[in-house]
Design an enzyme around this catalytic site. Sequence first.
Site, PDB file in Angstrom:
ATOM      1  N   LYS A 160       0.859  -1.190   0.000  1.00  0.00           N
ATOM      2  CA  LYS A 160       0.000   0.000   0.000  1.00  0.00           C
ATOM      3  C   LYS A 160       0.890   1.233   0.000  1.00  0.00           C
ATOM      4  O   LYS A 160       1.798   1.355   0.842  1.00  0.00           O
ATOM      5  CB  LYS A 160      -0.861  -0.045   1.263  1.00  0.00           C
ATOM      6  CG  LYS A 160      -2.163   0.704   1.186  1.00  0.00           C
ATOM      7  CD  LYS A 160      -2.986   0.350   2.431  1.00  0.00           C
ATOM      8  CE  LYS A 160      -4.252   1.133   2.517  1.00  0.00           C
ATOM      9  NZ  LYS A 160      -4.888   0.966   3.833  1.00  0.00           N
TER      10      LYS A 160
HETATM   11  C1  E4P Z   1      -8.273   1.420   4.279  1.00  0.00           C
HETATM   12  O1  E4P Z   1      -7.482   1.023   3.484  1.00  0.00           O
HETATM   13  C2  E4P Z   1      -8.168   2.721   4.952  1.00  0.00           C
HETATM   14  O2  E4P Z   1      -6.922   2.862   5.530  1.00  0.00           O
HETATM   15  C3  E4P Z   1      -9.283   2.899   5.937  1.00  0.00           C
HETATM   16  O3  E4P Z   1     -10.491   2.470   5.339  1.00  0.00           O
HETATM   17  C4  E4P Z   1      -9.385   4.285   6.488  1.00  0.00           C
HETATM   18  O4  E4P Z   1     -10.566   4.385   7.251  1.00  0.00           O
HETATM   19  P1  E4P Z   1     -10.827   5.565   8.286  1.00  0.00           P
HETATM   20  O5  E4P Z   1     -11.062   6.835   7.531  1.00  0.00           O
HETATM   21  O6  E4P Z   1     -12.046   5.138   9.038  1.00  0.00           O
HETATM   22  O7  E4P Z   1      -9.595   5.667   9.155  1.00  0.00           O
END
Ligand code: E4P
Length: 217
Positions: free
Chosen positions: A83
């Site tokens: 990622k």
């Molecule tokens: C997923 O890959 C993201 O990091 C995550 O959905 C972020 O979510 P949040 O905005 O609730 O922290």
Amino acid sequence: MKFFVDTADTAEISAMADLGLVDGVTTNPSLIAKSGRDFLDVIKDIAGMVEGPVSAEVVATDHATMMKEAEKLLTLGDNIAIKVPLTPDGLKTCRALSNDGVPVNVTLCFSATQALLAAKAGAAFISPFIGRHDDVGFDGMSLIADIRLIYDNYDFGTEILAASIRHPVHVLEAAKIGADVVTLPPKVMLQLANHPLTDKGLDAFMADWAKTGQSIV
Ligand code: E4P
């Protein structure tokens, strides 16, 4: 639509995987910090728990160090997706890793043009953040729709991974638009199964069944 679970808590992942509904896992540095565990240990554990891709996020902001981190993260399992943030260095890293056949999840996407860049960089997944967009007064779901339109226009294979999901309506709308993947906090995954009329109906069926005095097994 694939369901990923959005947590670094292995107990939560195990509970969701037991339901047979988990196609992959997403993590981020904040979720790792919340787990209170060593980053590499927790990613390795998660990679052993699910078959599908486990997104492990680099924490460097420069391309060279991102590549070194990715190399290390890829040793933790054969189902690791790297990622990277949607920055110029992240896109450069995405292109380099994608050229080597590594699946890359480009994260922190807040515009359709950013998503276009990620697709051109060969991303396997683009992660538009719905809830965080809503939080600042924009319509996060319209971003999903714009990306779907653009990707379909040009036949990009990058999968739209709806992220920052806060409630079941986000899932409903993302599914109607045609997001390929939704990554869910475990709480939201369970909320999807809940309906008061299901509970009420089941209570009535059980009460009537008890009156028959029968058993099946
Ligand atoms: C997923 O890959 C993201 O990091 C995550 O959905 C972020 O979510 P949040 O905005 O609730 O922290």
